[in-house]
Motif scaffolding. Sequence first.
Motif, PDB file in Angstrom:
ATOM      1  N   THR A   1       0.822  -1.199   0.000  1.00 20.15           N
ATOM      2  CA  THR A   1       0.000   0.000   0.000  1.00 20.15           C
ATOM      3  C   THR A   1       0.861   1.257   0.000  1.00 20.15           C
ATOM      4  O   THR A   1       0.561   2.237  -0.700  1.00 20.15           O
ATOM      5  CB  THR A   1      -0.931   0.016   1.224  1.00 20.15           C
ATOM      6  OG1 THR A   1      -1.786  -1.130   1.178  1.00 20.15           O
ATOM      7  CG2 THR A   1      -1.791   1.277   1.242  1.00 20.15           C
ATOM      8  N   HIS A   2       1.933   1.222   0.772  1.00 21.51           N
ATOM      9  CA  HIS A   2       2.804   2.388   0.885  1.00 21.51           C
ATOM     10  C   HIS A   2       3.863   2.447  -0.221  1.00 21.51           C
ATOM     11  O   HIS A   2       4.728   3.327  -0.200  1.00 21.51           O
ATOM     12  CB  HIS A   2       3.486   2.404   2.253  1.00 21.51           C
ATOM     13  CG  HIS A   2       2.534   2.667   3.383  1.00 21.51           C
ATOM     14  ND1 HIS A   2       2.161   1.698   4.277  1.00 21.51           N
ATOM     15  CD2 HIS A   2       1.856   3.793   3.731  1.00 21.51           C
ATOM     16  CE1 HIS A   2       1.310   2.221   5.150  1.00 21.51           C
ATOM     17  NE2 HIS A   2       1.097   3.483   4.835  1.00 21.51           N
ATOM     18  N   SER A   3       3.805   1.499  -1.158  1.00 27.14           N
ATOM     19  CA  SER A   3       4.832   1.446  -2.208  1.00 27.14           C
ATOM     20  C   SER A   3       4.243   1.567  -3.602  1.00 27.14           C
ATOM     21  O   SER A   3       4.817   1.074  -4.564  1.00 27.14           O
ATOM     22  CB  SER A   3       5.624   0.131  -2.082  1.00 27.14           C
ATOM     23  OG  SER A   3       6.216   0.014  -0.823  1.00 27.14           O
ATOM     24  N   ILE A   4       3.090   2.213  -3.712  1.00 30.72           N
ATOM     25  CA  ILE A   4       2.445   2.335  -5.018  1.00 30.72           C
ATOM     26  C   ILE A   4       3.350   3.034  -6.029  1.00 30.72           C
ATOM     27  O   ILE A   4       3.437   2.649  -7.197  1.00 30.72           O
ATOM     28  CB  ILE A   4       1.092   3.071  -4.890  1.00 30.72           C
ATOM     29  CG1 ILE A   4       0.094   2.199  -4.127  1.00 30.72           C
ATOM     30  CG2 ILE A   4       0.542   3.424  -6.265  1.00 30.72           C
ATOM     31  CD1 ILE A   4      -1.260   2.840  -3.938  1.00 30.72           C
ATOM     32  N   ASP A   5       4.057   4.092  -5.591  1.00 30.40           N
ATOM     33  CA  ASP A   5       4.946   4.801  -6.515  1.00 30.40           C
ATOM     34  C   ASP A   5       6.050   3.883  -7.027  1.00 30.40           C
ATOM     35  O   ASP A   5       6.403   3.930  -8.214  1.00 30.40           O
ATOM     36  CB  ASP A   5       5.565   6.019  -5.825  1.00 30.40           C
ATOM     37  CG  ASP A   5       4.547   7.125  -5.570  1.00 30.40           C
ATOM     38  OD1 ASP A   5       3.493   7.104  -6.227  1.00 30.40           O
ATOM     39  OD2 ASP A   5       4.802   7.983  -4.707  1.00 30.40           O
ATOM     40  N   ALA A   6       6.612   3.057  -6.144  1.00 30.84           N
ATOM     41  CA  ALA A   6       7.660   2.120  -6.564  1.00 30.84           C
ATOM     42  C   ALA A   6       7.094   1.056  -7.494  1.00 30.84           C
ATOM     43  O   ALA A   6       7.756   0.627  -8.452  1.00 30.84           O
ATOM     44  CB  ALA A   6       8.295   1.465  -5.336  1.00 30.84           C
ATOM     45  N   ILE A   7       5.869   0.627  -7.242  1.00 32.43           N
ATOM     46  CA  ILE A   7       5.227  -0.378  -8.097  1.00 32.43           C
ATOM     47  C   ILE A   7       4.971   0.185  -9.489  1.00 32.43           C
ATOM     48  O   ILE A   7       5.088  -0.507 -10.498  1.00 32.43           O
ATOM     49  CB  ILE A   7       3.914  -0.857  -7.450  1.00 32.43           C
ATOM     50  CG1 ILE A   7       4.219  -1.639  -6.156  1.00 32.43           C
ATOM     51  CG2 ILE A   7       3.108  -1.725  -8.414  1.00 32.43           C
ATOM     52  CD1 ILE A   7       2.990  -1.933  -5.320  1.00 32.43           C
ATOM     53  N   ASN A   8       4.628   1.459  -9.558  1.00 32.88           N
ATOM     54  CA  ASN A   8       4.391   2.106 -10.857  1.00 32.88           C
ATOM     55  C   ASN A   8       5.673   2.394 -11.622  1.00 32.88           C
ATOM     56  O   ASN A   8       5.637   2.650 -12.822  1.00 32.88           O
ATOM     57  CB  ASN A   8       3.635   3.423 -10.650  1.00 32.88           C
ATOM     58  CG  ASN A   8       2.193   3.204 -10.251  1.00 32.88           C
ATOM     59  OD1 ASN A   8       1.604   2.165 -10.538  1.00 32.88           O
ATOM     60  ND2 ASN A   8       1.617   4.180  -9.570  1.00 32.88           N
ATOM     61  N   ASP A   9       6.804   2.370 -10.929  1.00 33.17           N
ATOM     62  CA  ASP A   9       8.070   2.777 -11.529  1.00 33.17           C
ATOM     63  C   ASP A   9       8.672   1.647 -12.380  1.00 33.17           C
ATOM     64  O   ASP A   9       8.157   0.526 -12.423  1.00 33.17           O
ATOM     65  CB  ASP A   9       9.047   3.165 -10.409  1.00 33.17           C
ATOM     66  CG  ASP A   9      10.169   4.059 -10.910  1.00 33.17           C
ATOM     67  OD1 ASP A   9      10.100   4.511 -12.070  1.00 33.17           O
ATOM     68  OD2 ASP A   9      11.119   4.298 -10.140  1.00 33.17           O
ATOM     69  N   TRP A  10       9.765   1.987 -13.050  1.00 36.29           N
ATOM     70  CA  TRP A  10      10.541   1.002 -13.821  1.00 36.29           C
ATOM     71  C   TRP A  10      12.002   1.432 -13.790  1.00 36.29           C
ATOM     72  O   TRP A  10      12.324   2.566 -14.172  1.00 36.29           O
ATOM     73  CB  TRP A  10      10.059   0.897 -15.257  1.00 36.29           C
ATOM     74  CG  TRP A  10      10.969   0.096 -16.152  1.00 36.29           C
ATOM     75  CD1 TRP A  10      11.761   0.556 -17.154  1.00 36.29           C
ATOM     76  CD2 TRP A  10      11.190  -1.319 -16.101  1.00 36.29           C
ATOM     77  NE1 TRP A  10      12.458  -0.462 -17.734  1.00 36.29           N
ATOM     78  CE2 TRP A  10      12.126  -1.641 -17.113  1.00 36.29           C
ATOM     79  CE3 TRP A  10      10.695  -2.350 -15.305  1.00 36.29           C
ATOM     80  CZ2 TRP A  10      12.574  -2.932 -17.348  1.00 36.29           C
ATOM     81  CZ3 TRP A  10      11.133  -3.647 -15.536  1.00 36.29           C
ATOM     82  CH2 TRP A  10      12.057  -3.934 -16.544  1.00 36.29           C
TER      83      TRP A  10
END
Length: 224
Positions: A139-148
């Motif tokens: 939940t707190h890592s959405i930005d990292a999940i969206n990243d590449w």
Amino acid sequence: MPHHGRSPWHGEISYIGMGEQLAQHLETAYARDIPVILVGHSMGGKAAMHVALTCPELVAALVVVDISPKATNKGGFFRPIFEGLNGLDLTTLENRTQANVLLKSSIPDDTVRAFLLQNLHFDHHAKRWYWQLNLEGLTHSIDAINDWPEQDARTFDGPVLWIAGAESDYIVPEDSDAMRALFPRVRKVAIKGAGHWVHSEQPAAFTATLRAFCDAVSSSPEVT
């Protein structure tokens, strides 16, 4: 997949961190002697791509399901899902059917909701419900999940099957150049009647496509 199922929750939630954990697990458990056919969907697809690019000796072939090697802006899609899962009061939950009803307002798609509820388990010893994934960390890592992550001009030269949901917007035509630059031997297949959750929405077609690719890879003289 780190932070999912029975896999460990330690380490950062980034594709570099998860890729390192996956590569280490493959090296010790599966690909010590023979490289594997690695399959990943969405977040798992990005992690699988990173493993293939950084540790190609572990991967005979790659299957990437409905995701591209790029940063995305899908937080708006995932945030309501995470909010719904986090908002479910597990202390008063009676059964999975009740959970399904309570989650319907935040996750209206029946297929997606049923897929996500596979992560909900009951501990018969402790008499409590729990999520079998690192819900708080994800939940707190959405930005990292969206990243590449940048790949430093690496390529993976093995065969790659790129499966898209024909009704999904996670893969667009402009992604093909970036995909082919990293994976020169990529072949794209679109599954009709499927959105982002391809394997859940069209399991028969997905399985048939995957099996045909794996059979072709296994019979290739390049893989022994």
